[in-house]
Scaffold this active site. Structure first.
Site, PDB file in Angstrom:
ATOM      1  CE  LYS A  69       5.059   7.384  -0.608  1.00  9.79           C
ATOM      2  NZ  LYS A  69       3.732   7.576  -0.011  1.00  9.79           N
ATOM      3  CB  THR A  72      -6.193   0.658   4.152  1.00  7.17           C
ATOM      4  OG1 THR A  72      -7.199   0.520   5.164  1.00  7.17           O
ATOM      5  CG2 THR A  72      -4.906   1.126   4.787  1.00  7.17           C
ATOM      6  CG  ASP A  86       6.998   9.035   5.958  1.00  9.20           C
ATOM      7  OD1 ASP A  86       6.426   8.800   7.043  1.00  9.20           O
ATOM      8  OD2 ASP A  86       6.467   8.797   4.858  1.00  9.20           O
ATOM      9  NE  ARG A 107      -1.865  -2.490  11.299  1.00 10.56           N
ATOM     10  CZ  ARG A 107      -1.060  -1.680  10.654  1.00 10.56           C
ATOM     11  NH1 ARG A 107      -1.485  -1.072   9.551  1.00 10.56           N
ATOM     12  NH2 ARG A 107       0.164  -1.444  11.072  1.00 10.56           N
ATOM     13  CE  LYS A 165       0.080   8.079   6.117  1.00 11.81           C
ATOM     14  NZ  LYS A 165      -0.138   7.335   4.871  1.00 11.81           N
ATOM     15  CB  THR A 178      -0.933   0.029   1.229  1.00 13.09           C
ATOM     16  OG1 THR A 178      -0.144  -0.141   2.414  1.00 13.09           O
ATOM     17  CG2 THR A 178      -1.952  -1.086   1.163  1.00 13.09           C
ATOM     18  CD  GLU A 217      -4.858   5.799   5.160  1.00 13.67           C
ATOM     19  OE1 GLU A 217      -5.088   5.246   4.076  1.00 13.67           O
ATOM     20  OE2 GLU A 217      -3.748   5.763   5.728  1.00 13.67           O
ATOM     21  CD  GLU A 218      -6.433   2.495  11.287  1.00 13.36           C
ATOM     22  OE1 GLU A 218      -6.018   2.517  12.455  1.00 13.36           O
ATOM     23  OE2 GLU A 218      -5.802   1.994  10.347  1.00 13.36           O
ATOM     24  CB  SER A 219      -2.865   4.067  10.261  1.00  9.94           C
ATOM     25  OG  SER A 219      -3.034   4.597   8.961  1.00  9.94           O
ATOM     26  CG  ASP A 245       3.319   9.871   6.140  1.00 13.42           C
ATOM     27  OD1 ASP A 245       3.741   9.450   7.227  1.00 13.42           O
ATOM     28  OD2 ASP A 245       3.070   9.121   5.177  1.00 13.42           O
ATOM     29  NE  ARG A 246       1.608   5.929   9.196  1.00 12.21           N
ATOM     30  CZ  ARG A 246       1.094   4.722   9.312  1.00 12.21           C
ATOM     31  NH1 ARG A 246       0.603   4.312  10.459  1.00 12.21           N
ATOM     32  NH2 ARG A 246       1.077   3.895   8.287  1.00 12.21           N
ATOM     33  CB  SER A 285       5.969   5.024   6.794  1.00 15.72           C
ATOM     34  OG  SER A 285       5.000   5.811   7.433  1.00 15.72           O
ATOM     35  CG  HIS A 286       4.489   3.309  10.701  1.00 14.18           C
ATOM     36  ND1 HIS A 286       4.096   3.365   9.389  1.00 14.18           N
ATOM     37  CD2 HIS A 286       4.042   2.126  11.173  1.00 14.18           C
ATOM     38  CE1 HIS A 286       3.431   2.265   9.075  1.00 14.18           C
ATOM     39  NE2 HIS A 286       3.395   1.493  10.137  1.00 14.18           N
ATOM     40  CG  ASP A 304       5.261   8.899  10.336  1.00 12.76           C
ATOM     41  OD1 ASP A 304       5.288  10.059   9.919  1.00 12.76           O
ATOM     42  OD2 ASP A 304       5.024   7.924   9.600  1.00 12.76           O
ATOM     43  NE  ARG A 342       6.480   1.360   3.908  1.00 14.09           N
ATOM     44  CZ  ARG A 342       5.568   1.947   4.692  1.00 14.09           C
ATOM     45  NH1 ARG A 342       5.109   1.300   5.749  1.00 14.09           N
ATOM     46  NH2 ARG A 342       5.138   3.152   4.419  1.00 14.09           N
TER      47      ARG A 342
END
Length: 547
Positions: free
Chosen positions: A130, A348, A283, A500, A380, A18, A367-369, A285-286, A117-118, A281, A22
Protein backbone atom coordinates in the site's frame (compact mmCIF):
# COMPACT_ATOMS: atom_id res chain seq x y z
CA UNK A 1 23.72 0.69 -14.58
CA UNK A 2 21.00 1.70 -17.01
CA UNK A 3 17.25 2.21 -16.95
CA UNK A 4 15.20 -0.30 -18.89
CA UNK A 5 11.71 0.17 -20.31
CA UNK A 6 10.12 -3.27 -20.51
CA UNK A 7 6.81 -4.34 -22.09
CA UNK A 8 4.01 -5.71 -19.93
CA UNK A 9 0.33 -6.62 -20.05
CA UNK A 10 -2.30 -5.99 -17.37
CA UNK A 11 -3.26 -8.35 -14.57
CA UNK A 12 -6.88 -8.55 -13.49
CA UNK A 13 -7.76 -7.92 -9.87
CA UNK A 14 -5.12 -5.40 -8.84
CA UNK A 15 -7.71 -3.36 -6.98
CA UNK A 16 -6.59 -2.14 -3.54
CA UNK A 17 -8.93 -2.81 -0.63
CA UNK A 18 -9.26 -0.91 2.64
CA UNK A 19 -5.56 -1.51 3.37
CA UNK A 20 -3.93 -1.78 -0.03
CA UNK A 21 -3.50 -4.69 -2.43
CA UNK A 22 -3.37 -8.07 -0.69
CA UNK A 23 -2.95 -11.41 -2.40
CA UNK A 24 -1.28 -14.75 -1.83
CA UNK A 25 2.52 -14.74 -2.02
CA UNK A 26 2.26 -16.98 -5.09
CA UNK A 27 0.29 -14.24 -6.87
CA UNK A 28 2.88 -11.58 -6.10
CA UNK A 29 5.68 -13.87 -7.23
CA UNK A 30 4.33 -13.96 -10.78
CA UNK A 31 6.66 -12.18 -13.21
CA UNK A 32 5.73 -8.49 -13.58
CA UNK A 33 2.90 -8.64 -11.01
CA UNK A 34 4.55 -6.41 -8.42
CA UNK A 35 6.23 -4.32 -11.11
CA UNK A 36 2.89 -3.60 -12.78
CA UNK A 37 1.28 -2.35 -9.59
CA UNK A 38 4.24 -0.19 -8.58
CA UNK A 39 4.47 1.31 -12.08
CA UNK A 40 0.74 2.11 -12.02
CA UNK A 41 1.25 3.82 -8.66
CA UNK A 42 4.21 5.86 -9.92
CA UNK A 43 2.30 6.78 -13.10
CA UNK A 44 -0.60 8.16 -11.05
CA UNK A 45 1.70 10.01 -8.67
CA UNK A 46 3.99 11.54 -11.29
CA UNK A 47 2.33 11.07 -14.71
CA UNK A 48 3.01 8.28 -17.24
CA UNK A 49 6.03 10.11 -18.58
CA UNK A 50 6.73 12.07 -15.42
CA UNK A 51 9.50 11.99 -12.91
CA UNK A 52 9.57 12.14 -9.13
CA UNK A 53 11.90 15.15 -9.48
CA UNK A 54 14.16 14.34 -6.56
CA UNK A 55 11.39 13.58 -4.02
CA UNK A 56 11.98 11.37 -0.98
CA UNK A 57 10.24 7.99 -0.70
CA UNK A 58 10.05 5.84 2.46
CA UNK A 59 10.10 2.07 1.98
CA UNK A 60 9.76 -0.86 4.36
CA UNK A 61 7.64 -3.78 5.39
CA UNK A 62 6.77 -6.27 8.08
CA UNK A 63 9.44 -8.78 7.10
CA UNK A 64 7.10 -11.46 5.86
CA UNK A 65 8.04 -13.85 3.04
CA UNK A 66 8.78 -12.03 -0.25
CA UNK A 67 9.51 -8.76 1.58
CA UNK A 68 13.23 -8.76 0.74
CA UNK A 69 12.67 -9.54 -2.94
CA UNK A 70 10.01 -6.85 -3.27
CA UNK A 71 12.20 -4.23 -1.54
CA UNK A 72 14.95 -4.66 -4.15
CA UNK A 73 12.48 -4.44 -7.06
CA UNK A 74 10.92 -1.25 -5.71
CA UNK A 75 14.32 0.35 -5.06
CA UNK A 76 15.26 -0.18 -8.72
CA UNK A 77 11.89 1.12 -9.92
CA UNK A 78 12.09 4.18 -7.64
CA UNK A 79 15.47 4.98 -9.18
CA UNK A 80 13.99 4.64 -12.67
CA UNK A 81 11.20 7.02 -11.64
CA UNK A 82 13.65 9.70 -10.55
CA UNK A 83 13.28 9.72 -6.77
CA UNK A 84 16.14 11.69 -5.24
CA UNK A 85 16.25 9.64 -2.06
CA UNK A 86 14.73 6.44 -0.71
CA UNK A 87 14.73 5.81 3.04
CA UNK A 88 14.54 2.05 3.57
CA UNK A 89 14.36 0.31 6.91
CA UNK A 90 17.35 -1.83 7.83
CA UNK A 91 16.80 -5.33 6.47
CA UNK A 92 13.73 -4.02 4.66
CA UNK A 93 11.95 -3.72 8.02
CA UNK A 94 9.66 -0.85 9.02
CA UNK A 95 6.44 -1.22 10.98
CA UNK A 96 3.40 0.54 9.56
CA UNK A 97 3.33 3.24 12.30
CA UNK A 98 7.09 3.66 11.86
CA UNK A 99 6.63 4.34 8.13
CA UNK A 100 4.11 7.04 9.02
CA UNK A 101 6.47 8.53 11.59
CA UNK A 102 9.40 8.59 9.16
CA UNK A 103 7.32 10.21 6.41
CA UNK A 104 6.18 12.95 8.75
CA UNK A 105 9.51 13.58 10.53
CA UNK A 106 11.62 13.49 7.36
CA UNK A 107 9.04 15.40 5.27
CA UNK A 108 8.99 12.68 2.63
CA UNK A 109 6.63 12.75 -0.35
CA UNK A 110 5.16 9.42 0.73
CA UNK A 111 5.95 5.82 1.47
CA UNK A 112 5.36 2.25 0.35
CA UNK A 113 4.41 -0.29 3.03
CA UNK A 114 4.88 -3.98 2.25
CA UNK A 115 2.52 -5.82 4.57
CA UNK A 116 -0.59 -7.92 4.78
CA UNK A 117 -0.97 -6.77 8.39
CA UNK A 118 -2.50 -9.50 10.56
CA UNK A 119 -2.79 -12.07 7.74
CA UNK A 120 -0.61 -15.22 7.90
CA UNK A 121 2.86 -15.17 6.33
CA UNK A 122 5.27 -17.68 4.82
CA UNK A 123 5.51 -19.03 1.25
CA UNK A 124 1.87 -20.13 1.32
CA UNK A 125 0.68 -17.04 3.18
CA UNK A 126 -0.30 -13.53 2.16
CA UNK A 127 1.56 -10.47 0.94
CA UNK A 128 0.47 -6.87 0.49
CA UNK A 129 1.48 -3.43 -0.67
CA UNK A 130 0.00 0.00 0.00
CA UNK A 131 0.99 3.61 -0.44
CA UNK A 132 1.01 6.20 2.35
CA UNK A 133 0.69 9.84 1.37
CA UNK A 134 2.70 12.86 2.47
CA UNK A 135 0.70 13.16 5.72
CA UNK A 136 1.87 9.66 6.65
CA UNK A 137 -1.57 8.13 6.23
CA UNK A 138 -3.01 5.59 3.79
CA UNK A 139 -3.67 6.86 0.28
CA UNK A 140 -7.17 8.31 -0.26
CA UNK A 141 -9.70 6.38 -2.30
CA UNK A 142 -9.33 8.73 -5.26
CA UNK A 143 -5.70 7.66 -5.65
CA UNK A 144 -6.23 3.94 -5.08
CA UNK A 145 -9.08 3.89 -7.59
CA UNK A 146 -6.93 5.73 -10.14
CA UNK A 147 -4.10 3.25 -9.59
CA UNK A 148 -6.48 0.37 -10.22
CA UNK A 149 -7.68 1.94 -13.46
CA UNK A 150 -4.09 2.42 -14.52
CA UNK A 151 -3.26 -1.26 -13.88
CA UNK A 152 -5.88 -2.20 -16.49
CA UNK A 153 -4.16 -0.31 -19.31
CA UNK A 154 -0.47 -0.60 -18.47
CA UNK A 155 1.82 -1.51 -21.38
CA UNK A 156 5.31 -0.93 -19.93
CA UNK A 157 7.27 -0.52 -16.75
CA UNK A 158 10.62 1.12 -16.04
CA UNK A 159 13.35 -0.34 -13.84
CA UNK A 160 17.09 0.00 -13.30
CA UNK A 161 19.24 -3.04 -14.04
CA UNK A 162 21.34 -2.33 -10.92
CA UNK A 163 22.37 -5.18 -8.63
CA UNK A 164 20.68 -5.77 -5.29
CA UNK A 165 21.79 -3.42 -2.53
CA UNK A 166 23.13 -4.52 0.86
CA UNK A 167 20.46 -3.25 3.26
CA UNK A 168 21.31 -5.21 6.41
CA UNK A 169 23.23 -2.31 7.99
CA UNK A 170 22.69 1.46 8.14
CA UNK A 171 24.47 3.30 5.37
CA UNK A 172 24.07 5.09 2.06
CA UNK A 173 24.10 3.62 -1.44
CA UNK A 174 23.24 4.82 -4.90
CA UNK A 175 21.17 3.49 -7.80
CA UNK A 176 21.41 5.73 -10.84
CA UNK A 177 20.88 9.24 -9.42
CA UNK A 178 18.92 7.99 -6.40
CA UNK A 179 20.48 7.91 -2.94
CA UNK A 180 19.30 4.95 -0.87
CA UNK A 181 19.69 5.50 2.87
CA UNK A 182 19.31 2.44 5.08
CA UNK A 183 17.88 3.72 8.36
CA UNK A 184 17.26 2.41 11.87
CA UNK A 185 13.70 0.99 11.77
CA UNK A 186 12.97 2.07 15.36
CA UNK A 187 14.59 5.49 15.90
CA UNK A 188 12.12 7.92 14.31
CA UNK A 189 9.08 6.18 15.78
CA UNK A 190 10.68 6.05 19.22
CA UNK A 191 11.42 9.78 19.09
CA UNK A 192 7.73 10.47 18.48
CA UNK A 193 6.63 8.24 21.36
CA UNK A 194 9.03 9.88 23.82
CA UNK A 195 7.34 13.21 23.16
CA UNK A 196 3.95 11.82 24.24
CA UNK A 197 4.39 9.67 27.33
CA UNK A 198 5.80 10.03 30.84
CA UNK A 199 8.68 7.62 30.50
CA UNK A 200 9.88 8.41 34.05
CA UNK A 201 6.53 7.32 35.50
CA UNK A 202 6.59 4.11 33.47
CA UNK A 203 10.18 3.40 34.56
CA UNK A 204 9.09 3.83 38.16
CA UNK A 205 6.18 1.45 37.56
CA UNK A 206 8.52 -1.30 36.37
CA UNK A 207 10.95 -0.51 39.19
CA UNK A 208 8.14 -1.22 41.68
CA UNK A 209 7.85 -4.74 40.28
CA UNK A 210 5.04 -4.29 37.76
CA UNK A 211 5.03 -7.23 35.37
CA UNK A 212 4.11 -7.02 31.69
CA UNK A 213 4.06 -9.76 29.07
CA UNK A 214 4.23 -8.28 25.56
CA UNK A 215 3.82 -10.77 22.69
CA UNK A 216 5.20 -9.47 19.37
CA UNK A 217 3.99 -12.65 17.62
CA UNK A 218 7.35 -13.11 15.78
CA UNK A 219 6.57 -9.95 13.83
CA UNK A 220 7.94 -6.49 13.15
CA UNK A 221 6.84 -4.97 16.45
CA UNK A 222 9.36 -7.00 18.43
CA UNK A 223 12.51 -4.91 17.93
CA UNK A 224 10.80 -1.63 18.85
CA UNK A 225 9.00 -3.13 21.86
CA UNK A 226 12.20 -4.68 23.16
CA UNK A 227 14.24 -1.50 22.58
CA UNK A 228 11.75 0.76 24.38
CA UNK A 229 10.14 -1.45 27.02
CA UNK A 230 13.21 -3.41 28.07
CA UNK A 231 16.06 -1.20 26.86
CA UNK A 232 14.72 2.20 27.81
CA UNK A 233 11.96 1.76 30.39
CA UNK A 234 13.59 -0.93 32.49
CA UNK A 235 11.16 -3.80 32.01
CA UNK A 236 12.90 -7.08 32.86
CA UNK A 237 14.57 -9.00 30.06
CA UNK A 238 12.05 -11.41 28.60
CA UNK A 239 9.13 -9.02 29.00
CA UNK A 240 8.82 -8.98 25.21
CA UNK A 241 8.36 -12.49 23.83
CA UNK A 242 8.38 -13.78 20.26
CA UNK A 243 10.34 -10.64 19.45
CA UNK A 244 12.42 -11.61 16.42
CA UNK A 245 10.66 -10.93 13.09
CA UNK A 246 10.27 -14.12 11.06
CA UNK A 247 9.14 -14.49 7.47
CA UNK A 248 6.40 -16.93 8.50
CA UNK A 249 5.72 -15.35 11.92
CA UNK A 250 6.89 -18.58 13.52
CA UNK A 251 3.86 -20.34 12.11
CA UNK A 252 1.55 -18.06 14.07
CA UNK A 253 -1.40 -16.13 12.70
CA UNK A 254 -0.16 -12.67 13.77
CA UNK A 255 -3.55 -11.26 14.72
CA UNK A 256 -3.72 -9.97 18.32
CA UNK A 257 -7.09 -11.26 19.45
CA UNK A 258 -8.10 -13.90 22.01
CA UNK A 259 -8.32 -16.60 19.32
CA UNK A 260 -4.90 -16.23 17.70
CA UNK A 261 -3.01 -14.81 20.70
CA UNK A 262 -4.26 -17.68 22.85
CA UNK A 263 -0.84 -18.25 24.42
CA UNK A 264 -0.84 -14.71 25.79
CA UNK A 265 -4.39 -15.12 27.06
CA UNK A 266 -3.40 -18.34 28.82
CA UNK A 267 -0.51 -16.58 30.58
CA UNK A 268 -2.81 -13.78 31.76
CA UNK A 269 -5.40 -16.27 33.05
CA UNK A 270 -2.85 -18.31 35.03
CA UNK A 271 -2.51 -18.19 38.81
CA UNK A 272 0.86 -16.43 38.58
CA UNK A 273 -0.24 -14.07 35.80
CA UNK A 274 1.61 -10.80 35.16
CA UNK A 275 -0.16 -7.52 35.86
CA UNK A 276 -0.76 -6.71 32.20
CA UNK A 277 -0.57 -8.39 28.84
CA UNK A 278 -0.28 -6.90 25.37
CA UNK A 279 0.21 -8.10 21.81
CA UNK A 280 0.89 -6.50 18.44
CA UNK A 281 0.22 -7.85 14.97
CA UNK A 282 2.22 -8.55 11.80
CA UNK A 283 3.01 -4.91 11.00
CA UNK A 284 2.66 -3.67 14.61
CA UNK A 285 -0.25 -1.32 14.05
CA UNK A 286 -2.83 -3.37 15.96
CA UNK A 287 -2.85 -4.16 19.66
CA UNK A 288 -4.61 -6.25 22.27
CA UNK A 289 -4.59 -5.28 25.95
CA UNK A 290 -5.26 -7.63 28.86
CA UNK A 291 -5.31 -7.31 32.61
CA UNK A 292 -4.70 -10.16 35.01
CA UNK A 293 -7.54 -12.56 34.20
CA UNK A 294 -9.26 -9.90 32.11
CA UNK A 295 -9.46 -9.26 28.35
CA UNK A 296 -10.08 -5.67 27.22
CA UNK A 297 -12.24 -5.20 24.14
CA UNK A 298 -10.78 -2.80 21.55
CA UNK A 299 -13.85 -0.58 21.81
CA UNK A 300 -13.47 -0.31 25.58
CA UNK A 301 -9.75 0.34 25.18
CA UNK A 302 -10.40 3.37 22.97
CA UNK A 303 -12.99 4.66 25.43
CA UNK A 304 -10.68 4.30 28.44
CA UNK A 305 -7.85 6.13 26.66
CA UNK A 306 -10.20 8.95 25.73
CA UNK A 307 -11.63 9.20 29.23
CA UNK A 308 -8.19 9.56 30.86
CA UNK A 309 -6.21 11.24 28.08
CA UNK A 310 -5.43 14.37 30.13
CA UNK A 311 -3.28 12.24 32.46
CA UNK A 312 -0.80 11.63 29.63
CA UNK A 313 1.66 14.46 28.80
CA UNK A 314 1.00 14.45 25.06
CA UNK A 315 -2.76 14.95 25.59
CA UNK A 316 -2.75 17.13 28.69
CA UNK A 317 -4.53 19.95 26.86
CA UNK A 318 -7.48 17.64 26.17
CA UNK A 319 -8.89 16.14 23.01
CA UNK A 320 -10.17 18.07 20.02
CA UNK A 321 -12.53 15.17 19.33
CA UNK A 322 -12.58 11.42 18.81
CA UNK A 323 -13.49 9.15 15.93
CA UNK A 324 -14.43 5.51 15.55
CA UNK A 325 -15.27 3.26 12.65
CA UNK A 326 -18.97 2.61 12.21
CA UNK A 327 -18.89 -1.04 13.42
CA UNK A 328 -16.96 -0.10 16.59
CA UNK A 329 -19.03 0.04 19.76
CA UNK A 330 -20.52 3.31 20.98
CA UNK A 331 -18.54 3.26 24.26
CA UNK A 332 -16.33 6.13 23.10
CA UNK A 333 -19.44 8.09 22.01
CA UNK A 334 -20.60 8.07 25.63
CA UNK A 335 -17.21 9.25 26.87
CA UNK A 336 -17.13 12.00 24.25
CA UNK A 337 -20.58 13.15 25.33
CA UNK A 338 -19.45 13.41 28.93
CA UNK A 339 -16.33 15.34 27.87
CA UNK A 340 -18.33 17.66 25.65
CA UNK A 341 -16.31 16.85 22.52
CA UNK A 342 -17.32 15.62 19.07
CA UNK A 343 -17.37 11.94 18.16
CA UNK A 344 -17.17 11.12 14.45
CA UNK A 345 -18.43 7.86 12.94
CA UNK A 346 -16.51 6.83 9.80
CA UNK A 347 -16.39 3.83 7.47
CA UNK A 348 -13.95 1.02 8.24
CA UNK A 349 -10.41 1.82 7.10
CA UNK A 350 -7.82 4.04 8.77
CA UNK A 351 -7.64 6.32 5.75
CA UNK A 352 -11.01 7.78 6.72
CA UNK A 353 -9.50 9.21 9.92
CA UNK A 354 -6.78 11.06 8.00
CA UNK A 355 -8.75 14.15 6.98
CA UNK A 356 -10.19 14.53 10.49
CA UNK A 357 -6.72 14.29 12.05
CA UNK A 358 -5.16 16.66 9.52
CA UNK A 359 -7.93 19.19 10.08
CA UNK A 360 -7.47 19.05 13.86
CA UNK A 361 -11.03 17.83 14.40
CA UNK A 362 -10.01 14.68 16.30
CA UNK A 363 -7.09 13.61 18.47
CA UNK A 364 -7.81 9.93 19.20
CA UNK A 365 -9.39 7.36 16.89
CA UNK A 366 -9.94 3.64 16.80
CA UNK A 367 -11.51 0.58 15.26
CA UNK A 368 -13.01 -2.55 16.75
CA UNK A 369 -10.40 -4.61 14.89
CA UNK A 370 -7.80 -3.96 17.59
CA UNK A 371 -6.58 -0.66 16.19
CA UNK A 372 -6.15 2.58 18.15
CA UNK A 373 -4.10 5.67 17.43
CA UNK A 374 -3.86 9.44 17.62
CA UNK A 375 -2.65 12.48 15.74
CA UNK A 376 1.01 11.63 16.43
CA UNK A 377 1.06 9.60 13.18
CA UNK A 378 -1.58 8.77 10.58
CA UNK A 379 -1.78 5.04 11.26
CA UNK A 380 -2.96 2.94 14.13
CA UNK A 381 -0.07 2.16 16.46
CA UNK A 382 0.26 -0.93 18.64
CA UNK A 383 3.25 0.17 20.72
CA UNK A 384 1.66 3.59 21.26
CA UNK A 385 -1.42 1.90 22.76
CA UNK A 386 0.69 -0.26 25.07
CA UNK A 387 2.61 2.78 26.33
CA UNK A 388 -0.63 4.73 26.80
CA UNK A 389 -2.02 1.98 29.03
CA UNK A 390 1.24 1.71 30.97
CA UNK A 391 1.22 5.48 31.48
CA UNK A 392 -2.34 5.39 32.83
CA UNK A 393 -1.59 2.51 35.19
CA UNK A 394 1.56 4.29 36.40
CA UNK A 395 -0.08 7.62 37.21
CA UNK A 396 -3.45 6.37 38.50
CA UNK A 397 -2.25 3.40 40.53
CA UNK A 398 -5.19 1.45 39.09
CA UNK A 399 -4.93 -1.86 37.27
CA UNK A 400 -6.17 -2.58 33.76
CA UNK A 401 -9.38 -4.27 34.90
CA UNK A 402 -10.12 -1.51 37.41
CA UNK A 403 -9.83 1.16 34.70
CA UNK A 404 -12.25 -0.70 32.42
CA UNK A 405 -14.74 -1.40 35.20
CA UNK A 406 -14.61 2.27 36.13
CA UNK A 407 -15.64 3.04 32.55
CA UNK A 408 -18.58 0.64 32.84
CA UNK A 409 -19.75 2.10 36.16
CA UNK A 410 -19.74 5.64 34.76
CA UNK A 411 -21.11 5.00 31.28
CA UNK A 412 -22.57 1.50 31.30
CA UNK A 413 -21.04 -1.48 29.56
CA UNK A 414 -21.32 -1.72 25.78
CA UNK A 415 -21.38 -5.50 25.50
CA UNK A 416 -19.81 -6.22 22.14
CA UNK A 417 -18.67 -9.03 19.86
CA UNK A 418 -17.67 -9.63 16.24
CA UNK A 419 -18.53 -12.85 14.44
CA UNK A 420 -16.52 -13.64 11.31
CA UNK A 421 -17.64 -16.10 8.65
CA UNK A 422 -14.49 -16.66 6.61
CA UNK A 423 -13.85 -18.18 3.20
CA UNK A 424 -17.37 -17.74 1.82
CA UNK A 425 -17.53 -17.99 -1.99
CA UNK A 426 -17.64 -14.38 -3.13
CA UNK A 427 -20.84 -14.76 -5.13
CA UNK A 428 -22.66 -16.19 -2.10
CA UNK A 429 -21.46 -13.39 0.17
CA UNK A 430 -22.49 -10.79 -2.40
CA UNK A 431 -25.92 -12.40 -2.72
CA UNK A 432 -26.39 -12.30 1.06
CA UNK A 433 -25.58 -8.60 1.22
CA UNK A 434 -27.72 -7.80 -1.84
CA UNK A 435 -30.73 -9.55 -0.33
CA UNK A 436 -30.18 -7.80 2.99
CA UNK A 437 -29.93 -4.40 1.31
CA UNK A 438 -33.09 -5.11 -0.65
CA UNK A 439 -35.01 -5.66 2.59
CA UNK A 440 -33.90 -2.43 4.28
CA UNK A 441 -36.99 -0.33 3.42
CA UNK A 442 -39.29 -2.80 5.17
CA UNK A 443 -37.35 -3.42 8.39
CA UNK A 444 -38.22 -0.32 10.43
CA UNK A 445 -40.88 -1.19 12.98
CA UNK A 446 -40.70 -4.93 12.31
CA UNK A 447 -40.08 -7.66 14.91
CA UNK A 448 -37.50 -10.27 13.90
CA UNK A 449 -36.46 -13.11 16.23
CA UNK A 450 -38.43 -11.38 19.01
CA UNK A 451 -36.37 -8.19 18.57
CA UNK A 452 -38.11 -4.93 17.66
CA UNK A 453 -36.22 -3.02 14.95
CA UNK A 454 -36.31 0.79 15.13
CA UNK A 455 -34.50 1.52 11.85
CA UNK A 456 -32.03 0.09 9.35
CA UNK A 457 -29.83 1.58 6.64
CA UNK A 458 -26.79 1.09 4.43
CA UNK A 459 -24.19 3.35 6.02
CA UNK A 460 -22.97 6.25 3.88
CA UNK A 461 -20.35 8.76 4.98
CA UNK A 462 -19.82 12.34 3.92
CA UNK A 463 -16.36 13.55 4.87
CA UNK A 464 -16.84 16.79 6.86
CA UNK A 465 -13.49 18.10 5.62
CA UNK A 466 -13.51 17.59 1.86
CA UNK A 467 -17.15 16.63 1.23
CA UNK A 468 -16.30 13.29 -0.41
CA UNK A 469 -18.99 10.62 -0.10
CA UNK A 470 -18.47 6.89 0.58
CA UNK A 471 -21.56 4.72 0.15
CA UNK A 472 -22.49 1.08 0.83
CA UNK A 473 -20.21 0.85 3.85
CA UNK A 474 -22.22 -1.71 5.79
CA UNK A 475 -25.79 -2.50 6.78
CA UNK A 476 -26.85 -1.18 10.19
CA UNK A 477 -29.85 -2.59 12.04
CA UNK A 478 -30.72 -0.67 15.21
CA UNK A 479 -33.25 -1.88 17.76
CA UNK A 480 -35.60 0.21 19.87
CA UNK A 481 -33.28 -0.16 22.88
CA UNK A 482 -30.35 1.15 20.74
CA UNK A 483 -28.77 -2.30 20.39
CA UNK A 484 -27.08 -2.75 17.02
CA UNK A 485 -26.32 -5.45 14.50
CA UNK A 486 -23.98 -4.48 11.64
CA UNK A 487 -23.23 -6.54 8.54
CA UNK A 488 -20.33 -5.91 6.17
CA UNK A 489 -17.89 -7.78 3.95
CA UNK A 490 -14.23 -7.45 4.91
CA UNK A 491 -11.69 -6.03 2.48
CA UNK A 492 -8.57 -7.50 4.13
CA UNK A 493 -8.73 -11.16 3.12
CA UNK A 494 -7.17 -12.85 0.11
CA UNK A 495 -9.42 -15.89 -0.45
CA UNK A 496 -13.17 -15.76 -0.92
CA UNK A 497 -15.10 -13.29 1.21
CA UNK A 498 -15.40 -12.74 4.95
CA UNK A 499 -18.78 -11.76 6.33
CA UNK A 500 -18.40 -9.78 9.53
CA UNK A 501 -21.28 -9.33 11.92
CA UNK A 502 -20.91 -6.82 14.76
CA UNK A 503 -23.19 -7.10 17.78
CA UNK A 504 -23.66 -4.48 20.50
CA UNK A 505 -26.00 -4.09 23.46
CA UNK A 506 -25.67 -1.35 26.08
CA UNK A 507 -25.97 -2.60 29.66
CA UNK A 508 -26.28 0.13 32.33
CA UNK A 509 -26.97 -2.30 35.22
CA UNK A 510 -23.70 -2.98 37.14
CA UNK A 511 -25.08 -6.29 38.42
CA UNK A 512 -25.13 -7.55 34.82
CA UNK A 513 -21.68 -6.34 33.77
CA UNK A 514 -20.11 -9.77 34.30
CA UNK A 515 -22.60 -11.59 32.12
CA UNK A 516 -20.59 -13.40 29.38
CA UNK A 517 -20.74 -11.41 26.17
CA UNK A 518 -22.04 -14.24 23.99
CA UNK A 519 -24.83 -14.94 26.48
CA UNK A 520 -25.82 -11.27 26.69
CA UNK A 521 -25.78 -10.97 22.89
CA UNK A 522 -27.57 -14.26 22.13
CA UNK A 523 -30.83 -12.53 21.09
CA UNK A 524 -28.90 -10.39 18.61
CA UNK A 525 -27.14 -13.47 17.24
CA UNK A 526 -30.53 -15.04 16.53
CA UNK A 527 -31.70 -11.82 14.90
CA UNK A 528 -28.62 -11.68 12.66
CA UNK A 529 -28.98 -15.30 11.58
CA UNK A 530 -32.64 -14.96 10.69
CA UNK A 531 -32.36 -11.54 9.09
CA UNK A 532 -29.43 -12.38 6.80
CA UNK A 533 -30.34 -16.05 6.27
CA UNK A 534 -26.74 -16.93 7.01
CA UNK A 535 -27.10 -20.71 6.91
CA UNK A 536 -29.05 -20.64 3.66
CA UNK A 537 -26.56 -18.36 1.93
CA UNK A 538 -23.28 -19.75 3.29
CA UNK A 539 -24.00 -23.27 4.54
CA UNK A 540 -22.19 -22.29 7.77
CA UNK A 541 -23.93 -22.93 11.08
CA UNK A 542 -21.41 -21.04 13.24
CA UNK A 543 -18.83 -18.28 12.77
CA UNK A 544 -15.21 -19.16 12.04
CA UNK A 545 -13.95 -16.68 14.64
CA UNK A 546 -15.67 -14.86 17.50
CA UNK A 547 -13.92 -11.95 19.21
Amino acid sequence: MSILTLPTTPFEGQKPGTSGLRKKVAVFRQPRYLENFVQALFDELHGPDGRADGQTLVLGGDGRHHNRVAIQVILRMAAACGYGRVLVGRGGILSTPAVSAVIRRRQAAGGIVLSASHNPGGPDGDFGIKYNATNGGPAPEALTEAVHRRTLSLTRYRISDAADLPIERPGSHRIEDTVVDVIDPVADHADVLRELFDFDAIRALFARGFRLRCDAMWAVGGPAARAILEGELGAPAGTVVNAEPKEDFGGLHPDPNPVYADDLVAHLMAADAPDMGAATDGDADRNMILGRGFVVSPSDSLAVLAAHARLVPGYRRGLAGVARSMPTSTAVDRVAGALGIACHETPTGWKFFGNLLDAGQVTLCGEESYGTGSDHVREKDGLWAILFWLNLVAVTGRGVEDLVRGLWVEHGRCVYSRHDYEGIPTERADALMAELRGRLPELGGRTVADQRIAWADDFAYTDPVDGSVSRRQGVRVVLEDASRVVFRLSGTGTEGATLRIYLERHEPDPTRHDLPAQQALAPLVRLAGELARIVAHTGMTAPTVMT
